[in-house]
Design an enzyme around this catalytic site. Structure first.
Site, mmCIF file in Angstrom:
data_model
loop_
_atom_site.group_PDB
_atom_site.id
_atom_site.type_symbol
_atom_site.label_atom_id
_atom_site.label_comp_id
_atom_site.label_asym_id
_atom_site.label_seq_id
_atom_site.Cartn_x
_atom_site.Cartn_y
_atom_site.Cartn_z
ATOM 1 C CD GLU A 1 -25.339 -0.130 -30.880
ATOM 2 O OE1 GLU A 1 -24.792 -0.819 -30.322
ATOM 3 O OE2 GLU A 1 -24.901 0.620 -31.832
ATOM 4 C CE LYS B 1 -24.784 -3.603 -32.790
ATOM 5 N NZ LYS B 1 -23.642 -3.363 -33.593
#
EC number: 4.1.2.13
Length: 295
Positions: free
Chosen positions: A176, A213
């Site tokens: 992420e 992500k």
């Protein structure tokens, strides 16, 4: 693992992010209608947030028909719901895949306008415990606030280095590198990020599976190539400060990307609601995010 991997790769639904940690917990509780004068120390605060998460997870609206996975904070992994560890409850009772937030927070903003992850000397031990607790995957976050090629390269390199340790432990890492939605040069940030991620993905061995992500991109379908990349199990999006309505709208325009929302998921829930009101609000929230994810 194969059944779980297949579900994560091809299942319909989204990932619920329930991993608020120490820093963001007071804010999450306040939005839920629990004020800071209602707890006097960290333990009481975490007990209250666990109650909130338990209420969400046990709600009839929270089930595998719309939700593929849930991201947990370390303390939640070690807590129980109805006598079962949270990850076991999620999988056995709800058929929802449990993920664990593994980072130790962010370093201060550096000269390149990025925040890398703090050192994590106990990671090996945490991954061992995650396996013992039947966790499926992990998540770790860095932040990009400037279109600096050198800074973004460092963020992505660190993410993939840690991801390699996660893969070696037999888990699926969610990488992420969040692009701050308030960046004036968000579009350039995202293009540099895409190119860096592509480079690292193409260098992965065939035995490595990762998830991404990413902040909802300004340019539609910017990350579409990753949804088809053989090393990528799934591409998920964070809501990043957009309202749920706006986040769902942008998400629905990005093919193959599903949601992994936290604040946008719990918007409108309150400790004061009756179970009926709570479940109804949560169901509406889940339905909206699901529709935008499967569009």
């Amino acid at each position: 693992m194969n059944e779980k991997l297949e579900k994560m790769r091809n299942g319909k639904g989204f990932i619920a992010a329930l991993d608020q940690s120490g820093g963001s917990t007071p804010k999450a509780l306040k939005l839920y209608g629990v004020n800071e004068n209602e707890y006097s120390n960290d333990k009481e605060m975490f007990d209250l947030i666990h109650k909130m998460r338990t209420r969400i997870i046990k709600s009839p609206a929270f089930n595998e028909s719309k939700i593929l996975g849930a991201i947990l904070f370390e303390q939640t992994m070690d807590s129980k719901i109805d006598g079962k560890y949270t990850a076991d409850f999620l999988w056995e009772e709800k058929k929802v895949l449990p993920f664990l937030k593994i980072d130790k927070g962010l370093n201060d903003l550096d000269a390149d306008g990025v925040q890398t992850m703090k050192p994590n000397p106990t990671l090996a031990d945490l991954l061992k415990r995650a396996n013992e607790r039947h966790i499926f995957g992990t998540k770790m976050r860095s932040v990009i606030k400037k279109a600096s090629p050198a800074g973004i390269a460092r963020v992505v390199e660190q993410q993939f280095e840690v991801a390699a340790q996660v893969v070696a432990a037999g888990l699926i890492p969610i990488i992420e590198p969040e692009v701050d939605i308030n960046n004036v040069d968000k579009v350039q940030c995202e293009e540099i990020l895409r190119d860096e991620i592509r480079k690292h993905l193409n260098a992965l061995p065939e035995t490595s599976n990762v998830m991404l992500k990413l902040t909802l991109p300004t340019v539609e379908n910017l990350y579409e190539e990753f949804t088809k990349h053989p090393r990528v199990v799934r591409v998920v999006a964070l809501s990043g400060g957009y309202s749920r309505e706006k986040a769902n709208d942008i998400l629905s325009k990005n093919k193959g990307v599903i949601a992994s929302f936290s604040r946008a998921l719990t918007e409108g829930l309150s400790a004061q609601q009756t179970d009926e009101e709570f479940n109804k609000t949560l169901a509406a929230s889940i339905d909206g995010i699901y529709e935008a994810s499967v569009k």
